[in-house]
Design a protein around this motif. Structure first.
Motif, PDB file in Angstrom:
ATOM      1  N   THR A 252       0.962  -1.399   0.251  1.00 38.96           N
ATOM      2  CA  THR A 252       0.226  -0.062   0.083  1.00 38.96           C
ATOM      3  C   THR A 252       0.584   1.252  -0.184  1.00 38.96           C
ATOM      4  OG1 THR A 252      -1.889  -0.756   1.283  1.00 38.96           O
ATOM      5  CG2 THR A 252      -1.851   1.535   1.579  1.00 38.96           C
TER       6      THR A 252
ATOM      7  N   LEU B 149       3.315   4.024   0.518  1.00 36.80           N
ATOM      8  CA  LEU B 149       3.340   5.164   1.635  1.00 36.80           C
ATOM      9  C   LEU B 149       3.183   6.610   0.764  1.00 36.80           C
ATOM     10  CD1 LEU B 149       5.938   3.368   3.635  1.00 36.80           C
ATOM     11  CD2 LEU B 149       3.459   3.816   4.306  1.00 36.80           C
ATOM     12  N   PRO B 150       2.788   7.391   1.683  1.00 27.72           N
ATOM     13  CA  PRO B 150       2.902   9.121   0.798  1.00 27.72           C
ATOM     14  C   PRO B 150       4.668   9.742   0.800  1.00 27.72           C
ATOM     15  CG  PRO B 150       1.933   9.089   2.507  1.00 27.72           C
ATOM     16  CD  PRO B 150       2.238   7.528   2.958  1.00 27.72           C
TER      17      PRO B 150
ATOM     18  N   LYS C 228       4.283   7.523  14.059  1.00 29.23           N
ATOM     19  CA  LYS C 228       3.990   6.759  13.169  1.00 29.23           C
ATOM     20  C   LYS C 228       2.803   8.321  12.487  1.00 29.23           C
ATOM     21  CE  LYS C 228       1.223   3.255  13.842  1.00 29.23           C
ATOM     22  NZ  LYS C 228       1.146   2.235  14.107  1.00 29.23           N
ATOM     23  N   SER C 229       3.191   8.060  10.688  1.00 31.62           N
ATOM     24  CA  SER C 229       1.887   8.521   9.888  1.00 31.62           C
ATOM     25  C   SER C 229       1.006   8.350   9.438  1.00 31.62           C
ATOM     26  CB  SER C 229       2.876   9.581   9.163  1.00 31.62           C
ATOM     27  OG  SER C 229       2.303  10.322   9.001  1.00 31.62           O
ATOM     28  N   ASN C 230       2.026   7.393   8.893  1.00 30.37           N
ATOM     29  CA  ASN C 230       1.317   6.035   7.419  1.00 30.37           C
ATOM     30  C   ASN C 230       1.881   4.539   7.580  1.00 30.37           C
ATOM     31  OD1 ASN C 230       1.338   9.120   6.357  1.00 30.37           O
ATOM     32  ND2 ASN C 230      -0.467   7.930   5.320  1.00 30.37           N
TER      33      ASN C 230
ATOM     34  N   SER D  97       2.097   1.026   5.617  1.00 26.98           N
ATOM     35  CA  SER D  97       1.586  -0.824   5.114  1.00 26.98           C
ATOM     36  C   SER D  97       1.909  -1.792   5.563  1.00 26.98           C
ATOM     37  CB  SER D  97       2.369  -0.388   3.642  1.00 26.98           C
ATOM     38  OG  SER D  97       2.216  -1.169   3.104  1.00 26.98           O
TER      39      SER D  97
ATOM     40  N   LYS E  51       6.417   4.949   7.780  1.00 23.90           N
ATOM     41  CA  LYS E  51       6.839   6.346   6.917  1.00 23.90           C
ATOM     42  C   LYS E  51       6.443   6.920   8.845  1.00 23.90           C
ATOM     43  CE  LYS E  51       5.710  10.859   4.772  1.00 23.90           C
ATOM     44  NZ  LYS E  51       4.908  11.759   5.994  1.00 23.90           N
TER      45      LYS E  51
ATOM     46  N   TYR F 204      11.633   6.049   6.955  1.00 25.59           N
ATOM     47  CA  TYR F 204      10.835   4.979   6.729  1.00 25.59           C
ATOM     48  C   TYR F 204      11.252   4.142   6.959  1.00 25.59           C
ATOM     49  CZ  TYR F 204       8.061   7.941   3.412  1.00 25.59           C
ATOM     50  OH  TYR F 204       7.445  10.060   2.844  1.00 25.59           O
TER      51      TYR F 204
END
Length: 265
Positions: free
Chosen positions: A78, A80-81, A191-193, A195, A217, A232
């Motif tokens: 998925t 990540l930004p 923690k931001s994003n 997967s 991320k 990351y």
């Protein structure tokens, strides 16, 4: 018994060189320490990609001696930004350590609760820029080597250590890349994003375990006055806890390894 950092890195080199092609760009590589002006370990005239990729720029420098603008992060299942505008890649490291968990042993339906991680970080910045196919293999190889011991500043391998990753509390990962040999920086993150790891990620040491921890991320918890802005966690290997606390102690560790890509202003 835990390996020293020197033994860990030598074992990692041996594992990779066995499968890696040969790089002839250097007659020798002195990146793992010098004594009286001589490298403590001198391979043949043909140096491996790992030896070439782990070089440091020299005392007092804050960047690897390769073009990190050429390095491309692996894409998560998925995606990540992307890093924020104006950030640049400053460091890539292999982290080797443990993911840490607790269990409520009085609750028959309890599940493991993550309470952070501890890892030693080793510089692979130039591998990321120049031999990404090799970099992708390193977390799995590192996972099957014992966790390095704590700091041994007398070890020649100490200068290959980027620093340490640990948690200040259950939700605040910290990266400390300042050592007696270099001052790369440090920072607190959140923690931001996330997967999920790829479905074919290794389960754990010797491919036995409960799977690989998520790709992440992380963004700076407070960006003011902090050089590092985004980290990351990619290409994870191992680290997942069992789904249930049944038969588990109140606190336990699960071995893991991963790539860490660190972005700065």
């Amino acid at each position: 018994m835990l390996l020293t950092q020197t033994s860990f890195l030598l074992a990692l080199t041996t594992s990779v060189v066995a499968a890696a092609p040969i790089e002839k760009r250097w007659g020798f590589w002195g990146g793992w320490g010098h004594g009286n002006g001589r490298p403590w370990w001198t391979p043949s005239a043909e140096s491996s990609y790992l030896e070439f990729g782990k070089r440091f720029p020299g005392a007092g420098a804050n960047a690897p001696s390769c073009d990190l603008s050429q390095a491309a992060m692996p894409i998560a299942p998925t995606p990540l930004p992307a890093p924020g505008a104006g950030l640049s890649l400053s460091h890539v490291a292999i982290g080797r350590g443990t993911q840490n968990y607790t269990c409520d042993t009085k609750n028959a339906t309890a599940v493991p609760v993550p309470v952070g991680a501890v890892a030693a970080l080793f510089n692979v910045s130039c591998i990321a820029a120049e031999t990404p196919e090799l970099l992708s293999k390193l977390p799995n190889i590192a996972l099957n080597l014992p966790v390095p011991s704590s700091d041994d500043q007398n070890s020649p391998a100490y200068q290959d250590m980027s620093g340490h990753h640990y948690f200040l509390d259950a939700t605040t990962p910290f990266f400390n890349l300042d050592t007696s040999l270099h001052q790369y920086g440090s920072g607190m993150f959140k923690k931001s994003n996330v997967s999920a790891a790829p479905t074919d990620a290794v389960l754990g040491v010797n491919n036995q375990g409960n799977g690989s921890v998520q790709w992440l991320k992380l963004d700076a918890k407070n960006s003011t006055g902090q050089v590092f802005q985004t980290v990351y966690r990619l290409n994870t290997a191992g680290g997942n806890a069992p789904k249930s606390c049944t038969g588990m102690p109140a606190a336990f560790e699960v071995q893991y390894s991963s790539e860490y890509w660190i972005w700065s202003e």
